[in-house]
Scaffold this motif. Structure first.
Motif, short mmCIF file in Angstrom:
data_model
loop_
_atom_site.label_atom_id
_atom_site.label_comp_id
_atom_site.label_asym_id
_atom_site.label_seq_id
_atom_site.Cartn_x
_atom_site.Cartn_y
_atom_site.Cartn_z
N GLY A 8 -11.20 -39.96 40.24
CA GLY A 8 -10.14 -39.57 39.32
C GLY A 8 -9.11 -38.63 39.94
N THR A 13 -8.60 -43.82 37.53
CA THR A 13 -9.93 -44.38 37.30
C THR A 13 -10.97 -43.64 38.13
N GLY A 14 -12.24 -43.96 37.86
CA GLY A 14 -13.33 -43.40 38.65
C GLY A 14 -13.55 -41.91 38.46
N GLY A 31 -17.25 -42.14 36.21
CA GLY A 31 -16.50 -43.35 35.90
C GLY A 31 -16.45 -44.38 37.01
N PHE A 33 -14.30 -47.04 39.32
CA PHE A 33 -12.96 -47.25 39.87
C PHE A 33 -12.49 -48.66 39.49
N GLN A 34 -11.22 -48.76 39.12
CA GLN A 34 -10.63 -50.04 38.77
C GLN A 34 -9.29 -50.17 39.48
N ASN A 43 -16.66 -48.17 44.45
CA ASN A 43 -17.81 -48.28 43.54
C ASN A 43 -19.11 -48.62 44.27
N ASP A 65 -13.78 -46.06 32.77
CA ASP A 65 -13.33 -45.24 33.90
C ASP A 65 -13.88 -43.81 33.84
N HIS A 66 -14.68 -43.51 32.80
CA HIS A 66 -15.33 -42.20 32.69
C HIS A 66 -16.85 -42.29 32.64
N HIS A 419 -6.87 -37.47 37.18
CA HIS A 419 -6.78 -38.69 36.37
C HIS A 419 -5.32 -39.12 36.16
#
Length: 451
Positions: A8, A13-14, A31, A33-34, A43, A65-66, A419
């Motif tokens: 983040g 994400t992530g 989260g 990652f996207q 990830n 993502d969290h 974030h």
């Protein structure tokens, strides 16, 4: 005391922020990652610390993502406690099971279609691994101190983003660290305004919309116009949506429009099993949102609720005009991909984007005017009308984020912006410094600070 940013940071994400104090390790959010491939590949990487050495995970809310990396955390040895609100626990269970199922299905499709670069495509985690997370949950009440250790306590307060979403004030070593989580809007359709912090030595503030003000447009009128224009052409309206909160907001607005006889009596479909289950969570958590039980029940009657995949196939090949709300919100997976495979190449189709689209996601590419998109290893021409309604975001804009800081009674030592992507973060940093004179820092992924 140290803080390490292991997700983040520089991305939306992530989200993962690690706090270390007197031998105790606390992870704020965990989260997934996207978006772009270099992020998604993270990830598969191990954390920079052993999961077995983490004592607590504090979840701000249940979006992927969290919370979406929790199965990996548990699978790699985490045995601590995961604290969250009751709605967050229910939503996180739905999100993790859905995420695991999608990953299993996509790995299977990749192997059958032989379009994976790996000899054998494997899911990031399985449904069985997701289920192993659930025994670690501990439900807390908002606005009440939660003792984590003799010298450490946390207080959760409403963040207004989705059901159960909270900001967290962590008190340790005589300092208060406030983690915003995702901040909702001050005037959201369904959610109550976020609670503003009064005291903070360090603030960790999300910055998703740090450079943007939500337009003062009539969201209902936009929906009405887009739907009527599409139906006149005999087309289908596809709304990729986050299954929790966003889907229910769209349902509510469509129900209002239908009650006012402003949109036609056609098929209105919710095709997200998770979104359907989230309706029950709405009904069971009345204090978290503005809808009455009667409104929840009445608006649900308007929609055909599709949960079985065979029903999805039937709906896809039903050529009559319809409105379909389907997950996922950033078009990264889920049922919406099946609809887009069939409809994205038809000029009479309208795709309405209603939420934040992270860098590298199909949703972002569509908004940026991509002429083709790749789904399940194949490319599809984009001939559909791609439209955006910005007024439906569940994230506060720049003004909301600045306002969230407005009731602090002391000047924080530092505000860390997390974030968010780089430009929104930097614009918000400048605005915070101009308005409040706070020292603002934009941490990089993997960076560590002593507090």
């Amino acid at each position: 005391m140290k803080v390490k940013f292991i997700g983040g940071a520089g991305t939306v994400t992530g989200s993962k922020t690690l706090i270390e104090s007197n031998g105790i390790r606390i992870l704020i959010d965990c989260g997934l990652f996207q978006g772009i491939k270099p992020l998604r590949e993270l990830n598969w990487e191990p954390l920079p610390i052993l999961p077995a050495t983490i004592d607590f995970v504090l979840l701000t809310h249940g979006h992927l993502d969290h919370c979406g990396w929790l199965p990996r955390l548990v699978n790699q040895g985490f045995e601590g406690k995961i604290y969250c609100t009751s709605p967050t626990k229910d939503i996180t269970k739905l999100i993790l099971l859905d995420s695991a199922k999608i990953q299993e299905e996509e790995a299977k499709k990749a192997n059958e279609g032989k379009y994976s670069k790996h000899e054998i495509a494997e899911p990031l985690y399985t449904v069985e691994q997701a289920e192993k997370v659930f025994p670690f949950f501990r439900v807390i009440k908002t606005n009440e101190p939660v003792p984590l250790d003799a010298q450490i306590e946390a207080i959760y307060t409403n963040a207004g983003h989705i059901l159960g979403a909270c900001s967290i004030a962590l008190t340790l070593e005589n300092k208060t660290l406030v983690f915003s989580g995702d901040i909702g809007r001050d005037n959201d359709v369904l959610m109550y305004p976020p609670t503003k912090p009064k005291k903070a030595d360090y603030v960790f503030l999300e910055s998703t919309y740090g450079d943007r003000l939500h337009p003062h447009t009539d969201t209902k009128l936009e929906l009405e116009t887009y739907i009527n224009n599409t139906v006149e052409k005999g087309g289908t309206i596809i709304i990729p949506s986050f299954a929790v909160e966003r889907a229910q907001t769209i349902m509510y607005l469509l129900w209002q429009l239908r009650e006012e006889d402003r949109i036609p009596n056609i098929l209105y479909i919710i095709d997200t099993p998770m979104g359907i289950n989230a309706l029950n969570i709405f009904s069971n958590n009345k204090k978290w949102h503005k809808l009455s039980l009667e409104e929840c029940a009445e608006m649900s009657k308007m929609f055909s609720l599709v949960s079985d995949y065979q029903e999805t196939i039937e709906v896809i090949f039903d050529e009559q005009p319809k409105v379909v709300i389907a997950a996922s919100g950033m078009v990264t997976g889920g049922r919406v991909l099946g609809y887009l495979e069939h409809y994205i190449g038809l000029p009479e189709t309208t795709v309405i984007i209603v939420g934040y689209q992270a860098e590298g996601t199909r949703g972002r590419k569509l908004l940026e005017g991509a002429k083709e998109i790749k789904i399940h290893g194949r490319y599809y021409q984009v001939k559909a009308n791609i439209l955006e309604i910005q007024g439906l975001s569940a994230h506060g804009d720049q003004k909301d984020l600045l306002n969230w800081l407005s009731e602090l009674e002391n000047k924080p030592t530092r505000v860390f912006l997390v974030h968010g992507e780089n430009q929104p973060m930097d614009e918000l940093r400048i605005k915070i410094h101009e308005k409040y004179g706070f020292d603002c820092k934009i941490p990089l992924m993997g960076q560590e600070f002593e507090l």
